[in-house]
Design a protein around this motif. Structure first.
Motif, mmCIF file in Angstrom:
data_model
loop_
_atom_site.group_PDB
_atom_site.id
_atom_site.type_symbol
_atom_site.label_atom_id
_atom_site.label_comp_id
_atom_site.label_asym_id
_atom_site.label_seq_id
_atom_site.Cartn_x
_atom_site.Cartn_y
_atom_site.Cartn_z
ATOM 1 N N GLY A 81 0.814 -1.212 0.000
ATOM 2 C CA GLY A 81 0.000 0.000 0.000
ATOM 3 C C GLY A 81 0.845 1.258 0.000
ATOM 4 N N ALA A 82 0.723 2.028 -1.086
ATOM 5 C CA ALA A 82 1.451 3.301 -1.184
ATOM 6 C C ALA A 82 0.483 4.462 -0.996
ATOM 7 N N GLY A 83 -0.378 4.342 0.017
ATOM 8 C CA GLY A 83 -1.242 5.463 0.409
ATOM 9 C C GLY A 83 -0.450 6.369 1.352
ATOM 10 N N LEU B 280 4.661 -1.950 -2.534
ATOM 11 C CA LEU B 280 3.847 -2.577 -3.582
ATOM 12 C C LEU B 280 2.423 -2.035 -3.457
ATOM 13 N N ASP B 281 1.855 -1.555 -4.562
ATOM 14 C CA ASP B 281 0.467 -1.088 -4.509
ATOM 15 C C ASP B 281 -0.316 -1.733 -5.635
ATOM 16 N N LYS B 282 -1.519 -2.145 -5.315
ATOM 17 C CA LYS B 282 -2.308 -2.862 -6.327
ATOM 18 C C LYS B 282 -2.870 -1.930 -7.407
ATOM 19 N N ALA B 283 -2.858 -0.612 -7.139
ATOM 20 C CA ALA B 283 -3.394 0.330 -8.137
ATOM 21 C C ALA B 283 -2.438 0.423 -9.332
ATOM 22 N N VAL C 19 -2.164 3.144 -11.226
ATOM 23 C CA VAL C 19 -1.558 4.475 -11.047
ATOM 24 C C VAL C 19 -2.008 4.983 -9.682
ATOM 25 N N LEU C 20 -1.151 5.784 -9.078
ATOM 26 C CA LEU C 20 -1.574 6.377 -7.800
ATOM 27 C C LEU C 20 -2.324 7.651 -8.150
ATOM 28 N N SER C 21 -3.620 7.491 -8.406
ATOM 29 C CA SER C 21 -4.383 8.595 -8.977
ATOM 30 C C SER C 21 -4.828 9.562 -7.893
ATOM 31 N N HIS D 133 -5.510 19.329 0.037
ATOM 32 C CA HIS D 133 -6.119 18.272 -0.780
ATOM 33 C C HIS D 133 -5.292 17.003 -0.592
ATOM 34 N N ARG D 134 -5.981 15.906 -0.435
ATOM 35 C CA ARG D 134 -5.312 14.630 -0.217
ATOM 36 C C ARG D 134 -4.305 14.318 -1.332
ATOM 37 N N ALA D 135 -4.657 14.671 -2.570
ATOM 38 C CA ALA D 135 -3.767 14.399 -3.703
ATOM 39 C C ALA D 135 -2.465 15.178 -3.572
ATOM 40 N N ASP E 48 -2.418 -1.279 3.748
ATOM 41 C CA ASP E 48 -3.269 -1.470 2.571
ATOM 42 C C ASP E 48 -4.733 -1.095 2.829
ATOM 43 N N GLY E 49 -4.925 -0.157 3.750
ATOM 44 C CA GLY E 49 -6.231 0.484 3.866
ATOM 45 C C GLY E 49 -7.293 -0.337 4.573
ATOM 46 N N VAL E 50 -8.486 0.237 4.607
ATOM 47 C CA VAL E 50 -9.560 -0.335 5.423
ATOM 48 C C VAL E 50 -9.942 -1.761 4.990
ATOM 49 N N ALA F 91 -11.376 13.782 12.084
ATOM 50 C CA ALA F 91 -10.415 14.088 11.007
ATOM 51 C C ALA F 91 -8.995 13.643 11.396
ATOM 52 N N GLN F 92 -8.889 12.396 11.874
ATOM 53 C CA GLN F 92 -7.596 11.916 12.373
ATOM 54 C C GLN F 92 -7.113 10.618 11.727
ATOM 55 N N GLY F 93 -7.845 10.075 10.737
ATOM 56 C CA GLY F 93 -7.438 8.776 10.175
ATOM 57 C C GLY F 93 -6.059 8.840 9.538
HETATM 58 C C1 LIG Z 1 -14.860 11.425 4.154
HETATM 59 C C2 LIG Z 1 -13.514 11.236 4.772
HETATM 60 C C3 LIG Z 1 -12.825 12.347 5.262
HETATM 61 C C4 LIG Z 1 -11.598 12.180 5.892
HETATM 62 N N1 LIG Z 1 -10.962 13.278 6.382
HETATM 63 C C5 LIG Z 1 -9.790 13.130 7.037
HETATM 64 C C6 LIG Z 1 -9.100 14.264 7.563
HETATM 65 O O1 LIG Z 1 -9.573 15.400 7.439
HETATM 66 N N2 LIG Z 1 -7.921 14.064 8.227
HETATM 67 C C7 LIG Z 1 -7.386 12.814 8.387
HETATM 68 O O2 LIG Z 1 -6.320 12.685 9.015
HETATM 69 N N3 LIG Z 1 -8.008 11.714 7.873
HETATM 70 C C8 LIG Z 1 -9.184 11.843 7.206
HETATM 71 N N4 LIG Z 1 -9.798 10.755 6.671
HETATM 72 C C9 LIG Z 1 -9.197 9.414 6.841
HETATM 73 C C10 LIG Z 1 -8.073 9.161 5.864
HETATM 74 O O3 LIG Z 1 -8.478 9.443 4.546
HETATM 75 C C11 LIG Z 1 -7.598 7.712 5.981
HETATM 76 O O4 LIG Z 1 -7.480 7.378 7.338
HETATM 77 C C12 LIG Z 1 -6.238 7.534 5.314
HETATM 78 O O5 LIG Z 1 -6.349 7.773 3.947
HETATM 79 C C13 LIG Z 1 -5.691 6.126 5.561
HETATM 80 O O6 LIG Z 1 -4.472 5.993 4.908
HETATM 81 P P1 LIG Z 1 -3.834 4.557 4.676
HETATM 82 O O7 LIG Z 1 -2.504 4.828 4.047
HETATM 83 O O8 LIG Z 1 -3.898 3.756 5.912
HETATM 84 O O9 LIG Z 1 -4.795 3.833 3.634
HETATM 85 P P2 LIG Z 1 -5.230 4.225 2.155
HETATM 86 O O10 LIG Z 1 -5.069 5.689 1.921
HETATM 87 O O11 LIG Z 1 -6.564 3.628 1.935
HETATM 88 O O12 LIG Z 1 -4.161 3.494 1.212
HETATM 89 C C14 LIG Z 1 -4.164 2.102 1.026
HETATM 90 C C15 LIG Z 1 -3.379 1.765 -0.233
HETATM 91 O O13 LIG Z 1 -3.200 0.343 -0.268
HETATM 92 C C16 LIG Z 1 -3.405 -0.144 -1.591
HETATM 93 N N5 LIG Z 1 -3.764 -1.563 -1.447
HETATM 94 C C17 LIG Z 1 -4.907 -2.102 -0.964
HETATM 95 N N6 LIG Z 1 -4.812 -3.454 -0.889
HETATM 96 C C18 LIG Z 1 -3.565 -3.769 -1.336
HETATM 97 C C19 LIG Z 1 -2.849 -4.997 -1.479
HETATM 98 N N7 LIG Z 1 -3.366 -6.194 -1.117
HETATM 99 N N8 LIG Z 1 -1.594 -4.947 -1.992
HETATM 100 C C20 LIG Z 1 -1.025 -3.766 -2.337
HETATM 101 N N9 LIG Z 1 -1.671 -2.571 -2.227
HETATM 102 C C21 LIG Z 1 -2.904 -2.577 -1.693
HETATM 103 C C22 LIG Z 1 -4.493 0.767 -2.141
HETATM 104 O O14 LIG Z 1 -4.458 0.794 -3.570
HETATM 105 C C23 LIG Z 1 -4.106 2.132 -1.524
HETATM 106 O O15 LIG Z 1 -3.212 2.858 -2.363
HETATM 107 C C24 LIG Z 1 -11.016 10.886 6.010
HETATM 108 C C25 LIG Z 1 -11.687 9.774 5.484
HETATM 109 C C26 LIG Z 1 -12.917 9.950 4.860
HETATM 110 C C27 LIG Z 1 -13.629 8.759 4.308
#
Ligand SMILES: Cc1cc2nc3c(=O)[nH]c(=O)nc-3n(C[C@H](O)[C@H](O)[C@H](O)COP(=O)(O)OP(=O)(O)OC[C@H]3O[C@@H](n4cnc5c(N)ncnc54)[C@H](O)[C@@H]3O)c2cc1C
Length: 400
Positions: free
Chosen positions: A15-17, A37-40, A42-44, A111-113, A170-172, A311-313
């Motif tokens: 996961g490259a989030g 490693l990211d399954k996407a 492109v990191l759009s 912006h997240r991007a 790799d996210g939620v 707003a802490q995820g």
């Molecule tokens: C409406 C909303 C508003 C929010 N506002 C805020 C805010 O204001 N402030 C804040 O701090 N947080 C906020 N958040 C929360 C925040 O967006 C998330 O907590 C954060 O993006 C989590 O990051 P992450 O890197 O853990 O996961 P993600 O950003 O989900 O990244 C996961 C990455 O893993 C990749 N992946 C998935 N499965 C695999 C696999 N098996 N192998 C390889 N790659 C994989 C995906 O492609 C993705 O690139 C908000 C969330 C929402 C829904």
């Protein structure tokens, strides 16, 4: 180097989030080779606005990134809280210079991007970090001699890479989480976030000065400028029985307007100002569940996705990254013990922040007498006392 040559092997991050990229930079700083490693494909540029509170900025400062982020950020002086029922202002919360003086770091809206691009550019420019896209992490296997192999799937084949640890960022909907026995599954909250950004010139000036939080029965709305003030980010949250795993599902404006049919006309006009809405089902993963097992650890949403009511995820994912690297020196002897120590170090704080998010979810959507009581408390509160309520969250630094 340990007896089996582990020090030469990379740490693999799934996961490259925001969490994965931040972890890669901190682990590289500690001297590790890192493979992301990211399954996407492109990191759009998905998602919308993010609030980056002082605790997140403190961590990003340790990577020297605040200067690069600043041109993309807004640091509002005040947040205004409004009643979505009467349309009246309930309270003002001091932010801007007040929070910066108090905690030493800014409270930014970005912006997240933009955040993801700054992290990605730095990771790409850092020797020792390699990024492979279109690679989905599937599994981790080990030989009887303890050699670890990460199995991944790309477009054409199943590949494998030797590693010394696997970090699930790799996210939620984490797949790596399945490698941690007793893990919690993501749970749908029954709430959905509709998100958009509109050019700031396309909306009346009333929306572009102070950011706003609007409270209504079973729904609320947040708006604030992003992209250095050029766009307005709008997030409308409501109860809806709809689930999907993607960040980027297109949403129907008419359906949104129907959900907000009892809101003031000015809010409905604001919602009508964009026809490019994305929809995101709000899910959480209990932070009290296990986040590590053997050579695998989870961070960010994979470990403890929370509702966005504090707003802490992303901030918690960023904090996790710094603390994970602290527990993993390059010559780490006992990786499983180090990953357990990371989990132990982080758990109480993240569980607390997740609870505050759940509590806010309840109070934001109160109706009847409870809403009246909440509104009265807000009306009587000083702007500075509302700003200091979360000192324990915003005042955190990685050295604590
Ligand atoms: C409406 C909303 C508003 C929010 N506002 C805020 C805010 O204001 N402030 C804040 O701090 N947080 C906020 N958040 C929360 C925040 O967006 C998330 O907590 C954060 O993006 C989590 O990051 P992450 O890197 O853990 O996961 P993600 O950003 O989900 O990244 C996961 C990455 O893993 C990749 N992946 C998935 N499965 C695999 C696999 N098996 N192998 C390889 N790659 C994989 C995906 O492609 C993705 O690139 C908000 C969330 C929402 C829904």
């Amino acid at each position: 180097m340990s007896a089996n040559g582990e020090a030469d092997l990379p740490i693999i991050i799934a996961g490259a989030g925001i969490g994965g990229l931040t972890a890669a930079l901190f682990l590289r700083d500690r001297g590790h080779q890192v493979v992301l490693l990211d399954k996407a494909n492109v990191l759009s540029e998905v998602g919308a606005g993010l609030q980056l509170s002082p605790n997140a900025c403190a961590v990003l400062d340790r990577l020297g990134l605040l200067q690069e982020l600043e041109p993309h950020a807004n640091a509002p002086d005040n947040l205004r809280i409004w009643s979505g029922t009467s349309g009246r202002q309930l309270a003002t919360v001091r932010m801007g210079s007040f929070l910066k003086m108090r905690h030493g770091y800014p409270f930014w809206q970005i912006h997240r991007a933009d955040l993801q691009r700054v992290l990605l550019d730095k990771a790409r420019a850092t020797p020792g970090i390699s990024i492979k896209l279109a690679c989905e992490v599937m599994d981790l296997t080990s030989t009887p001699y303890g050699n670890l192999t990460c199995i991944y799937q790309d477009a054409d084949m199943t590949g494998n890479l030797a590693c010394k640890a696997l970090i699930g960022a790799d996210g939620v909907w984490s797949r790596v989480r399945r490698l941690v026995p007793g893990h919690e599954n993501a749970r749908f909250s029954g709430q959905v976030a509709y998100r958009t950004t509109v050019p700031i010139d396309a909306v009346p000036r009333r929306w572009t000065t102070d950011p706003g939080l609007w409270l209504h029965r079973d729904s609320h709305l947040v708006h604030y400028p992003v992209k250095g003030g050029r766009h307005l980010n709008i997030v409308a949250l409501a109860e809806e029985n709809w689930q999907d795993e993607r960040w980027s599902t297109r949403a129907d404006r008419e359906a949104l307007l129907h959900l907000f049919r009892n809101w003031p006309a000015e809010i409905r006009n604001l919602l009508g100002s964009s026809d490019e809405w994305l929809k995101w089902a709000l899910c959480s993963v209990k932070a009290s569940g296990p986040w590590s097992h053997g050579h695998v650890a989870l961070l960010g949403d994979a470990a403890h996705a929370m509702l966005p009511y504090m707003a802490q995820g992303a901030a918690m994912a960023i904090e996790d990254a710094a603390i994970l690297a602290r527990h993993l020196p390059v010559d780490v002897e006992n990786v499983p013990a180090a990953l357990r120590a990371f989990e132990f170090h982080r758990k109480a704080r993240v569980t607390h922040v997740q609870k505050v998010s759940f509590d806010n979810a309840r109070t934001y959507h109160y109706s009847g007498a409870l809403a009246l009581a909440r509104d009265t408390v807000l009306r009587l509160s000083k702007p500075t006392s509302l700003a200091t309520r979360f000192d324990d969250i915003y005042g955190w630094t990685p050295e604590q």
